[in-house]
Design a protein around this motif. Structure first.
Motif, PDB file in Angstrom:
ATOM      1  N   ARG B  85       0.805  -1.213   0.000  1.00 13.17           N
ATOM      2  CA  ARG B  85       0.000   0.000   0.000  1.00 13.17           C
ATOM      3  C   ARG B  85       0.840   1.265   0.000  1.00 13.17           C
ATOM      4  NH1 ARG B  85      -1.814   3.711   3.488  1.00 13.17           N
ATOM      5  NH2 ARG B  85      -1.095   2.717   5.384  1.00 13.17           N
ATOM      6  N   ILE B  86       1.862   1.300   0.823  1.00 18.57           N
ATOM      7  CA  ILE B  86       2.618   2.539   0.967  1.00 18.57           C
ATOM      8  C   ILE B  86       3.417   2.863  -0.302  1.00 18.57           C
ATOM      9  CG2 ILE B  86       4.493   3.631   2.287  1.00 18.57           C
ATOM     10  CD1 ILE B  86       3.179   2.371   4.801  1.00 18.57           C
ATOM     11  N   ALA B  89       0.863   4.018  -2.800  1.00 20.41           N
ATOM     12  CA  ALA B  89       0.310   5.343  -2.473  1.00 20.41           C
ATOM     13  C   ALA B  89       1.141   6.464  -3.088  1.00 20.41           C
ATOM     14  CB  ALA B  89       0.227   5.512  -0.961  1.00 20.41           C
ATOM     15  N   ILE B  92      -0.006   6.871  -6.836  1.00 19.06           N
ATOM     16  CA  ILE B  92      -1.365   7.246  -7.231  1.00 19.06           C
ATOM     17  C   ILE B  92      -1.787   8.542  -6.553  1.00 19.06           C
ATOM     18  CG2 ILE B  92      -2.204   4.936  -7.763  1.00 19.06           C
ATOM     19  CD1 ILE B  92      -3.314   4.665  -5.073  1.00 19.06           C
ATOM     20  N   LEU B 114       3.037  20.776   2.954  1.00 18.42           N
ATOM     21  CA  LEU B 114       2.944  19.640   3.867  1.00 18.42           C
ATOM     22  C   LEU B 114       2.869  18.323   3.111  1.00 18.42           C
ATOM     23  CD1 LEU B 114       0.579  21.047   6.560  1.00 18.42           C
ATOM     24  CD2 LEU B 114       2.613  19.720   7.049  1.00 18.42           C
ATOM     25  N   LEU B 115       2.043  18.324   2.062  1.00 13.29           N
ATOM     26  CA  LEU B 115       1.903  17.088   1.296  1.00 13.29           C
ATOM     27  C   LEU B 115       3.232  16.707   0.653  1.00 13.29           C
ATOM     28  CD1 LEU B 115      -1.614  17.589  -0.213  1.00 13.29           C
ATOM     29  CD2 LEU B 115      -0.890  15.747   1.301  1.00 13.29           C
ATOM     30  N   ARG B 117       6.009  17.137   1.904  1.00 12.46           N
ATOM     31  CA  ARG B 117       6.823  16.508   2.950  1.00 12.46           C
ATOM     32  C   ARG B 117       6.305  15.119   3.308  1.00 12.46           C
ATOM     33  NH1 ARG B 117       8.216  20.656   7.592  1.00 12.46           N
ATOM     34  NH2 ARG B 117       9.661  18.959   8.013  1.00 12.46           N
ATOM     35  N   VAL B 118       4.973  14.974   3.289  1.00 11.41           N
ATOM     36  CA  VAL B 118       4.395  13.655   3.556  1.00 11.41           C
ATOM     37  C   VAL B 118       4.873  12.659   2.500  1.00 11.41           C
ATOM     38  CG1 VAL B 118       2.224  12.334   3.547  1.00 11.41           C
ATOM     39  CG2 VAL B 118       2.371  14.501   4.805  1.00 11.41           C
ATOM     40  N   TYR B 119       4.940  13.112   1.238  1.00  8.62           N
ATOM     41  CA  TYR B 119       5.371  12.236   0.157  1.00  8.62           C
ATOM     42  C   TYR B 119       6.891  12.224  -0.022  1.00  8.62           C
ATOM     43  CZ  TYR B 119       0.597  11.367  -1.360  1.00  8.62           C
ATOM     44  OH  TYR B 119      -0.706  10.961  -1.419  1.00  8.62           O
ATOM     45  N   ARG B 120       7.597  12.931   0.860  1.00  7.26           N
ATOM     46  CA  ARG B 120       9.062  12.950   0.852  1.00  7.26           C
ATOM     47  C   ARG B 120       9.647  13.376  -0.491  1.00  7.26           C
ATOM     48  NH1 ARG B 120      11.959   8.294   3.988  1.00  7.26           N
ATOM     49  NH2 ARG B 120      13.347  10.052   4.235  1.00  7.26           N
TER      50      ARG B 120
END
Lengths: 267, 320
Positions: B85-86, B89, B92, B114-115, B117-120
């Motif tokens: 999943r990760i 993710a 997609i 922020l996003l 950073r969440v998605y690196r």
């Protein structure tokens, strides 16, 4: 693990900045949460003026129990408390969005709990713990010095496990938030008092099933150099890491099962 | 990497539904998705139609790893979206109708950062990507505005940017234009067409808006009762089921149903009449001329078949 922590901090910071947008409510929450917990121990102190000893424990000794239990409970609340809202997310369908993001669901749901304005709560408990330890006549030795931080760490883990297991349960019963709080906050309050004052089935429940007795009671007996009024083995006093390990394992299994169930039923 | 971006092989999803009250409830198993197999090539723009409850959303959730299939297999870029999943993710992006992924109280700019950073995402890449999205979606003036203060159309543009910050290979959209005004809809469509053409992002668009499908999708899937009942181009679909249009005319005075070649009157209401015709038989202009030759014409309009009607007809011909 480092990646999970990084994600946790990124999301926690976002939540903090969101809260800071509403300045008045931010300040009010910080103030009231500190005031409310300050009153918490005052109640116990007043009670002790009427009954000078509770279960054979003096006010300072009770303060040690209170400090250990509250520090653990409030640190856990600060770290993961928001996972009690997962039932709401499941109901509203917003949990789908959690599964869309690249990161563990638990981290994403728990991160908003980390609110600096709530930092006063564990700090208040730590202050009471410190004062009580200095007044309780602890026969300090190296093992007692080492036991103290270990107890706080393990106690916090045990309470985190209680929160996570409770949240896993709300996946199944989405409106069970209140019954979950009976164990999370209830477990924390229970550990503030000597285990010896409870009925025996209750003591067994909170020693072997929901091991909150290891958050405060057993380590406190050693810190205070007291014999166990219940006569349980001496090594129980040092068994908090075992209890923490067992309870976090059970909680992790429950959480994974809950998420797996969600993903196969779609709720 | 080659191979289809999305591969579904005999996918099924069963739900247990409980009926009745109290403890004695009946359990029935409903097949929300009932044996869907399909392949989506990289760079495709696929539309997904079907009535409510047909299994479209469940299919999207299976493709994004939110749900685990009860049978069959799903592969996104060769990966299993449930077990990996990760990893999946990161490949997609998704916009689910009215549910925003943005932080409600933060300015749009902060949500996008922020996003990233969440998605690196590496800093320079994310900066470039955000600048690009800001320009294409005209988000510049909205960046300092807290998301809660954005209009629906503005927020949808923000959500599109949010879903694309990490440059996903495939974008799932569930009703991205619902509730938007004409201008906003057009803007969203133009953006999606560009994103697909210039960035090569595969888009899977679930909608009830046939115009979305007509303007954007080279391939249309129609799903009903958990099955794919049509898979082909939009022209195929319209030729098969939707090429009947309706001319609505307001006459000077009430009249008997108009007799005109290539069309038939399906409804009369005072001076207003509804004439149904097939584009293959007669053009709208010819029809209007024919009507005007015999009747005093005050007003007219042409109604396109709506998607529900197309879909309804579609089910009428499928073997069920």
């Amino acid at each position: 693990m480092a990646e999970a922590l990084r994600l946790y901090l990124v999301l926690a910071r976002a939540e903090y900045r969101s809260a800071a947008q509403h300045r008045a409510s931010f300040a009010l929450l910080a103030l009231t949460s500190t005031l409310l917990v300050a009153l918490d121990f005052v109640v116990i102190a007043f009670l002790l003026q009427r009954i000078p000893r509770l279960g054979g424990f003096s006010l300072a000794e009770l303060g040690v129990l209170y400090g250990l239990a509250s520090t653990a409970e409030r640190l856990a609340d600060l770290m993961v408390g928001d996972i009690e809202k997962v039932g709401v997310q499941v109901k509203a369908g917003t949990f789908d969005l959690v599964l869309l993001r690249p990161g563990p669901a638990l981290v994403q749901v728990a991160a908003p709990s980390c609110r600096p304005q709530m930092l006063g709560r564990p700090l208040q408990a730590l202050v009471i713990l410190g004062i009580s330890l200095s007044q309780a006549g602890v026969p300090w030795s190296w093992d007692r010095v080492a036991l103290l931080p270990a107890t706080v760490a393990c106690g916090t883990l045990i309470m985190v496990a209680v929160w996570v297991a409770g949240a896993a349960f709300t996946f199944v019963a989405v409106d069970a938030r209140e019954s979950m709080n009976a164990f999370t906050y209830g477990g924390g309050v229970l550990a503030q008092y000597p285990l010896s004052i409870y009925a025996s089935w209750f003591r067994h429940l909170f020693t072997f099933v929901l091991p909150v007795a290891f958050v405060s009671w057993f380590p406190a007996l050693h810190l205070l150099g007291r014999p166990d009024p219940l006569g349980l083995p001496e090594w129980f006093r040092f068994a908090a890491p075992v209890a923490a390990d067992a309870s976090t394992t059970v909680a992790a299994v429950a959480w994974r099962a809950a998420v797996r169930r969600y993903r196969s039923t779609g709720s | 990497m080659t191979g289809p971006i999305l591969l579904l092989d005999a996918v099924e999803k069963h739900f247990t539904v409980r009926r009745g009250k109290g403890w004695h409830r009946e359990r029935t198993v409903v097949k929300a998705v009932d044996g869907i197999s399909l392949e989506v090539e990289r760079g495709a723009f696929v539309g997904c139609l079907g009535p409510n409850g047909a299994g479209k959303s469940t299919t999207v959730k299976l493709c994004t790893g939110i749900l685990v299939p009860s049978a069959g297999s799903v592969r996104v870029a060769g990966l299993d979206p449930t077990r990996q999943r990760i990893e999946v993710a990161g490949r997609i992006g998704a916009v689910f109708g009215q549910r925003t992924t943005l932080w409600w109280d933060l300015p749009l700019r902060d949500s996008l950062d922020l996003l990233a950073r969440v998605y690196r995402l590496p800093a320079d890449r994310h900066r470039r990507r955000i600048d690009q999205l800001v320009e294409l979606l005209d988000l510049g003036p909205l960046l300092p505005v807290p998301v809660r203060q954005l209009s629906l159309g503005q927020r949808m543009r923000g959500d599109l940017a949010a879903a694309l910050v990490h440059e996903p290979e495939i974008l799932h959209l569930d009703e991205p234009t619902v509730g938007l005004d004409v201008v906003s809809k057009q803007r969203v469509r133009e953006f999606l067409a560009r994103e697909n053409a210039e960035h090569g992002t595969t888009v899977v668009l679930t909608t009830h808006d046939l115009t979305d499908i007509q303007r954007l999708c080279r391939r249309v899937l129609v799903i009903d009762h958990g099955k794919v009942v049509h898979d082909g181009s939009i022209d195929d679909l319209m030729r098969r089921f939707g090429d009947e249009r309706t001319l609505v005319v307001d006459l000077d005075e009430p009249a008997a149903p108009i007799q005109v070649a290539g069309a038939r009157v399906v409804r009369v209401d005072g001076p207003r009449q509804w004439l149904r015709f097939r584009s293959a038989d007669v053009s709208a202009a010819q029809l209007v001329a024919a009507v005007a030759a015999t009747h005093g014409l005050r007003d007219l309009s042409v109604e396109e078949p709506d998607v529900d009607e197309v879909v309804r007809r579609l089910y009428g011909t499928s073997d069920r």
